[in-house]
Design an enzyme around this catalytic site. Structure first.
Site, PDB file in Angstrom:
ATOM      1  N   CYS A  66      23.047  -0.315  51.330  1.00  0.00           N
ATOM      2  CA  CYS A  66      23.693  -1.100  50.276  1.00  0.00           C
ATOM      3  C   CYS A  66      24.311  -2.380  50.852  1.00  0.00           C
ATOM      4  O   CYS A  66      23.591  -3.259  51.290  1.00  0.00           O
ATOM      5  CB  CYS A  66      24.709  -0.243  49.524  1.00  0.00           C
ATOM      6  SG  CYS A  66      25.157  -0.928  47.906  1.00  0.00           S
ATOM      7  N   HIS A 122      21.957   5.072  48.053  1.00  0.00           N
ATOM      8  CA  HIS A 122      23.005   5.971  48.520  1.00  0.00           C
ATOM      9  C   HIS A 122      22.498   7.410  48.414  1.00  0.00           C
ATOM     10  O   HIS A 122      21.689   7.733  47.544  1.00  0.00           O
ATOM     11  CB  HIS A 122      24.262   5.824  47.664  1.00  0.00           C
ATOM     12  CG  HIS A 122      24.972   4.529  47.851  1.00  0.00           C
ATOM     13  ND1 HIS A 122      25.602   4.183  49.023  1.00  0.00           N
ATOM     14  CD2 HIS A 122      25.155   3.480  47.004  1.00  0.00           C
ATOM     15  CE1 HIS A 122      26.149   2.985  48.896  1.00  0.00           C
ATOM     16  NE2 HIS A 122      25.889   2.534  47.678  1.00  0.00           N
TER      17      HIS A 122
END
Length: 494
Positions: free
Chosen positions: A331, A439
Site C-alpha cells: 500500500c 492488505h
C-alpha cells in the site's frame, strides 16, 4: 435479542479480548451472536462485506462469532492522521478529517445516528450482541459526547461488565473510582466486574473483592488469569512495543513508519516457525542480514517517506535492494517504491506538488483531488516468477492511483488495483523489488510459504500445519475455558 457490554477502567484492560472470547463461547453454544463496537480509534482496519472500512479488532471478533465482518459491527472508525486530526469513517466511508473539537460538534449527527441504526440492524438479525466500549466509561470531561460507552449500553439495553487489568496494580481503586464517577442512570447498568490478566494466588484478592461488593453493591464475576495462548491481532502501536521478534533464522525487517497502519498484515509471518519479524525504527539501521525488508502501509505516505529521507533509511532500503535483499512495499510502502508521488489533492503538500520516491520501481503515484478512497475486497492470481500462479485474496484501502509500465504483481479477478485496471502492484525483473496494494496478502498460506522460501534462498521449510488455522482452533478451545472459569455463563443465561 439480548446484549452484554464490556467496558474497562482504562485502555488495554482486556475489553476486546473478553468480547472476542464471549463471542467464541456463545458461537460454540449454538447462539447467533454478533460483536459491536460503536466507535473505535485504530490504524488497523480492514474491508467489510459491504466494501467499507472497519477496525481489525471487530473483524476478528466477527470471525470468532462465526460471522462475516460488517460495517454494522463498527459503525464509526476514527483513523489518526497526525497533527491531532483523524479521518472520520461512518458506516465504512470517510466523511472528513477533523480535530477532536470539530468531531465533538457533529458527533450526534451522522456518527451517533449510524450507531443507532447499526444497533437496530444487529438486534433484528442476531440473538445476542456482545458490545465493547472504548477507553473508560468514566471520562467525566467528555461524558456529554461519549458515543462509545454507556450511552450505547443504554440504547442496547445491555448488561454491562466492568473490566480491570489487575496486572498493573491499582485495580481495586480503578473499579471503585470508575463506578463512583458514573451518573446514577449509567451506574445502574453495571451488573458486575471482572479482573483480567491475573497471575498468582487468587485467594489473596478475596478481602478486596468483598469490600468492593459491599461498597458498590455490584457483583464480582470472576478473575481471568493471564492467557498466553490466545491469538489476538495487534490492535495498536503499543503491541509493537511489546512484540518479541523471536529467534528465527529467517529475518524479516518491517520499517516502523511514524504513522504505520495495518501492521497486522505481517502477523502470519511472525506466527510461522523459524521466522523473525522485527519492526525497525527509522532512527535505527536496517539489519545487515535481513532476508527481506518490508515498507508497510501508512496514513501519510509522503510525510513518512520524508522521515525516511531525514534519517537516511531511504538509502539503506535502496542499498538492500542493490545487494539482493528482497524489498516489498504494501500500500503506502508500495507507493514509496516508485520514482514520484504527486499530491493533486493537497492532502500533504500544496496541490499539484510532488516528491521523488525511492526509485526502486518505475512507477508514479498520483493522489487525485477528484477521486475518493478505494475500499474493496480483492482476489486474483500472482504473476511474479517466484510466486507465479498462487491465488490470493485480501483487501484494498488506498487513495493513490499508481501508473507503471513494470510487470504487474497480481492479476485481479475482483478489486481495484493500481488504477481500476484489475492489475495490482508491480515488480522488477532485474532486482528483487515488488509492491502491492493488497492488505492481508500474507494470510494466504501458500503465498506466505513461497515468499519465505524465496527470500531465504530455499533454506526455510514450511510446516505441515497451517499456523493461522491452528491459532483460530486453539482460540475456540481457550474461549470455553476462560468464560466457564467465571460467572459469565450465568449472566449470559447459559
Amino acid at each position: 435479542m439480548s446484549a452484554i457490554m464490556f467496558v474497562g477502567t482504562a485502555s488495554n484492560s482486556g475489553k476486546s479480548f473478553l468480547a472476542a472470547v464471549t463471542c467464541a463461547y456463545l458461537r460454540q453454544r449454538g447462539v447467533d451472536v454478533a460483536p459491536f463496537k460503536s466507535q473505535n480509534m485504530s490504524l488497523n482496519s480492514c474491508v467489510a462485506k459491504e466494501n467499507g472500512e472497519i477496525a481489525v479488532a471487530q473483524a476478528f471478533q466477527a470471525a470468532m462469532a462465526g460471522q462475516e465482518p460488517s460495517i454494522h459491527h463498527n459503525p464509526v472508525l476514527l483513523k489518526p492522521k497526525g497533527e491531532l486530526r483523524s479521518e472520520v469513517i461512518v458506516h465504512g466511508k470517510p466523511i472528513g478529517t477533523m480535530s477532536y473539537r470539530e468531531y465533538r460538534e457533529i458527533v450526534f449527527e451522522d456518527p451517533w445516528q449510524a450507531v443507532l441504526e447499526s444497533a437496530e440492524i444487529l438486534s433484528e438479525e442476531h440473538e445476542v450482541i456482545v458490545a465493547e466500549g472504548a477507553g473508560s466509561p468514566a471520562e467525566i470531561n467528555v461524558l456529554d459526547t461519549d458515543i462509545a460507552n454507556l450511552r450505547v449500553a443504554e440504547a442496547l439495553g445491555a448488561d454491562v461488565i466492568l473490566v480491570a487489568d489487575i496486572s498493573r496494580g491499582g485495580a481495586f481503586a480503578a473499579v471503585y473510582g470508575t463506578i463512583e464517577l458514573l451518573p446514577e442512570r449509567w451506574r445502574r447498568l453495571i451488573k458486575g466486574f471482572l479482573f483480567n490478566k491475573f497471575l498468582g494466588d487468587e485467594s489473596l484478592l478475596e478481602p478486596g473483592i468483598k469490600e468492593l461488593e459491599r461498597r458498590l453493591g455490584v457483583r464480582y464475576l470472576g478473575t481471568v488469569r493471564h492467557v498466553g495462548d490466545f491469538w489476538m491481532p495487534w490492535e495498536d502501536s503499543e503491541a509493537l512495543d511489546t512484540h518479541s521478534p523471536g529467534r528465527g533464522s529467517v529475518r524479516i525487517a518491517v520499517i516502523r513508519l511514524p504513522r504505520i497502519s495495518n501492521f497486522t498484515d505481517f502477523e502470519p509471518l511472525a506466527m510461522e516457525p523459524d521466522v523473525r519479524v522485527e519492526f525497525v525504527d527509522p532512527r535505527d539501521n536496517l539489519p545487515e542480514d535481513a532476508d527481506a525488508v518490508i515498507l508497510p502501509g501508512t496514513r501519510t505516505t509522503i510525510s513518512d517517506l520524508e522521515e525516511l529521507r531525514k534519517r537516511g533509511m531511504d538509502e539503506e532500503v535502496v542499498q538492500a535492494a542493490d545487494e539482493g535483499t528482497v524489498v516489498l512495499g504494501v500500500c503506502g510502502g508500495y507507493q514509496m517504491l516508485g520514482r514520484e508521488l504527486v499530491d493533486e489533492s493537497g492532502g500533504e503538500l500544496d496541490p499539484g506538488e510532488s516528491v521523488p520516491g525511492l526509485g526502486l520501481l518505475d512507477a508514479v503515484t498520483v493522489f487525485p483531488s477528484d477521486a475518493g478512497k478505494v475500499t474493496v475486497r480483492s482476489e486474483g492470481v500472482v504473476n511474479h516468477p517466484h510466486l507465479r500462479g498462487i491465488r490470493v485474496e485480501g483487501f484494498e484501502i488506498h487513495e493513490g492511483r499508481t501508473y507503471t509500465d513494470e510487470p504487474h504483481l497480481v492479476r485481479l479477478r475482483s478489486g481495484y488495483g493500481n488504477r481500476g485496471c484489475f492489475l495490482d502492484g508491480a515488480y522488477r525483473t532485474d532486482r528483487p523489488v515488488l509492491g502491492t496494494y493488497l492488505h492481508g496478502i500474507f494470510f494466504n498460506r501458500r503465498f506466505r510459504h513461497e515468499f519465505l522460501r524465496w527470500v531465504s534462498g530455499g533454506r526455510w521449510k514450511p510446516p505441515e500445519r497451517d499456523v493461522v488455522r491452528e491459532a483460530v482452533k486453539r482460540n475456540l478451545q481457550v474461549a470455553l475455558e476462560i468464560v466457564e472459569s467465571t460467572d459469565l455463563p450465568e449472566l449470559l443465561g447459559e
